[in-house]
Design a protein around this motif. Structure first.
Motif, PDB file in Angstrom:
ATOM      1  N   ASP A  52       0.882  -1.177   0.000  1.00  0.00           N
ATOM      2  CA  ASP A  52       0.000   0.000   0.000  1.00  0.00           C
ATOM      3  C   ASP A  52       0.916   1.222   0.000  1.00  0.00           C
ATOM      4  O   ASP A  52       1.065   1.917   0.991  1.00  0.00           O
ATOM      5  N   HIS A  53       1.568   1.440  -1.142  1.00  0.00           N
ATOM      6  CA  HIS A  53       2.595   2.474  -1.253  1.00  0.00           C
ATOM      7  C   HIS A  53       2.422   3.177  -2.601  1.00  0.00           C
ATOM      8  O   HIS A  53       1.979   2.546  -3.571  1.00  0.00           O
ATOM      9  N   THR A  88       0.703  -0.516  -5.236  1.00  0.00           N
ATOM     10  CA  THR A  88      -0.446  -0.886  -4.406  1.00  0.00           C
ATOM     11  C   THR A  88      -1.071  -2.144  -4.988  1.00  0.00           C
ATOM     12  O   THR A  88      -1.484  -2.163  -6.148  1.00  0.00           O
ATOM     13  N   THR A  89      -1.124  -3.203  -4.188  1.00  0.00           N
ATOM     14  CA  THR A  89      -1.621  -4.489  -4.669  1.00  0.00           C
ATOM     15  C   THR A  89      -3.141  -4.560  -4.584  1.00  0.00           C
ATOM     16  O   THR A  89      -3.763  -3.934  -3.732  1.00  0.00           O
ATOM     17  N   LYS A  90      -3.728  -5.352  -5.500  1.00  0.00           N
ATOM     18  CA  LYS A  90      -5.183  -5.507  -5.559  1.00  0.00           C
ATOM     19  C   LYS A  90      -5.591  -6.937  -5.209  1.00  0.00           C
ATOM     20  O   LYS A  90      -4.912  -7.899  -5.566  1.00  0.00           O
ATOM     21  N   GLY A 115      -8.050  -2.383  -4.290  1.00  0.00           N
ATOM     22  CA  GLY A 115      -6.684  -2.214  -3.827  1.00  0.00           C
ATOM     23  C   GLY A 115      -6.601  -2.230  -2.311  1.00  0.00           C
ATOM     24  O   GLY A 115      -7.589  -2.001  -1.601  1.00  0.00           O
ATOM     25  N   ASP A 134      -5.329  -0.025  -0.602  1.00  0.00           N
ATOM     26  CA  ASP A 134      -5.693   1.318  -0.147  1.00  0.00           C
ATOM     27  C   ASP A 134      -7.201   1.428   0.085  1.00  0.00           C
ATOM     28  O   ASP A 134      -7.646   2.089   1.037  1.00  0.00           O
ATOM     29  N   ARG A 180      -1.273   4.741   5.794  1.00  0.00           N
ATOM     30  CA  ARG A 180      -1.016   3.577   4.955  1.00  0.00           C
ATOM     31  C   ARG A 180      -0.879   2.301   5.783  1.00  0.00           C
ATOM     32  O   ARG A 180      -0.589   2.337   6.973  1.00  0.00           O
ATOM     33  N   ASN A 230       6.623  -0.102   5.709  1.00  0.00           N
ATOM     34  CA  ASN A 230       6.076   0.336   4.429  1.00  0.00           C
ATOM     35  C   ASN A 230       6.836   1.569   3.944  1.00  0.00           C
ATOM     36  O   ASN A 230       6.407   2.704   4.130  1.00  0.00           O
TER      37      ASN A 230
END
Length: 325
Positions: free
Chosen positions: A44-45, A49-51, A61, A63, A85, A193
């Motif tokens: 989450d950067h 950002t991964t989904k 995501g 986020d 985050r 992070n």
């Protein structure tokens, strides 16, 4: 919408690196073309950002998860009003070549990029070729003056400790510790992070664009913990089935290793989510709402409010949580 918590799996963000290769394909991960050095498995950067790939939240995501469910799903220790985050970044690394000699700052370094944190991390060696090694800390009596002299004279390697590694080794790397992964290792990395790295030396090699990569000598010299930052290492090959062995402990994360050889009933805590990295083998994870097959190379985010879950099969698992501060 109200969603019942469940183990979240994410589509990794793959990063091409000059030192990368193709070894992450052995985990059945989809790699783009090129030398892939990093798979950001849970992130989450701004740089990745991964989904989610499974369940009701597929396509969302991390986020979005944070914004909608952060307090309940991340737990009282894992959710931050201040930074916002997700507190950790989980990676798999393929070191087909040596990484740069580097060091990371602490949270309070006054020259951090805006919005960035310091970077304390740990490595768990998933695979290592014979004679594989890492750079891990300084030799005795190396202070700032000695380091500056060594850099100026082109002999920085004389100031560094080389450590042989094998699968199952774990290394805690607090901010301020000079370090580098070397060729021939595949690593699971749990870290703050952050994406802030200061390079001391990069073997005078060109980067992906054909130009020498930037060094950060002044920042590096400023943040190195010359008297040590509390780095620890251990061999964890004797882990007993059905018991957690702590392999890294910091203010930002606690990482434990567990060997699953029979059904193992566990439970999340309201204080923190749990990250599971399947380091070896395969099996299942079951919770109140379902069951899912899991295998080596996969990473899961278990919400703090998931409650009871069960691991089964034949596998080695790394579990990471955020401690109270």
């Amino acid at each position: 919408m109200t969603v019942q918590p469940y183990p979240l799996q994410f589509k990794p963000e793959m990063k091409e690196r000059v030192w990368g290769g193709r070894a992450l394909e052995k985990f059945d991960l989809e790699l783009p073309e090129g030398a892939i050095g990093e798979g950001w498995m849970i992130g989450d950067h701004p740089n990745g950002t991964t989904k989610v790939t499974n369940g009701e939240l597929a396509g969302k995501g991390l986020d979005y998860i944070r914004e909608q469910y952060g307090r309940e799903w991340f737990g009282s220790n894992g959710f931050s009003e201040k930074n916002g985050r997700f507190p950790l970044l989980i990676k798999l690394l393929d070191c087909n070549d040596d990484l740069s000699i580097q060091v990371h700052p602490t949270d309070d370094y006054d020259r951090l990029p805006a919005g960035e944190l310091g970077k304390t991390e740990m490595w768990y060696i998933l695979d290592a070729k014979p004679d594989a090694k890492i750079i891990y800390g300084l030799r005795d009596k190396v202070d700032r003056s000695a380091m500056e002299t060594a850099i100026r004279e082109g002999r920085i390697m004389d100031t560094l400790q080389e450590v042989p590694v094998k699968a199952g080794d774990a290394f805690y790397i607090p901010a301020g510790t000079v370090h580098a992964l070397c060729a021939g290792v595949v690593v699971a990395e749990i870290q703050q992070n952050s994406d802030t790295t200061y390079r001391l030396y990069d073997y005078n090699r060109p980067g992906l664009d054909g130009k020498l990569r930037e060094l950060h000598i002044e920042d590096s010299l400023n943040v190195i913990a010359y008297d040590g930052a509390g780095a620890t290492r251990m061999t964890s090959t004797e882990t007993a089935p059905g018991e957690w062995l702590t392999i890294a402990s910091s203010p930002y994360f606690v990482v434990e290793k567990g060997v699953v050889a029979a059904p193992w009933k566990l439970e999340t805590s309201p204080e923190s989510f749990a990250i599971l990295v399947i380091a070896e083998g395969s099996g299942t994870i079951a919770w109140e709402g379902g069951e899912k097959p899991v295998k080596n190379g996969e990473c899961y985010l278990l919400p703090a409010n998931l409650g009871a879950y069960k691991l089964d099969g034949q596998m080695t698992v790394l579990r990471s949580v955020v401690p109270g501060r």
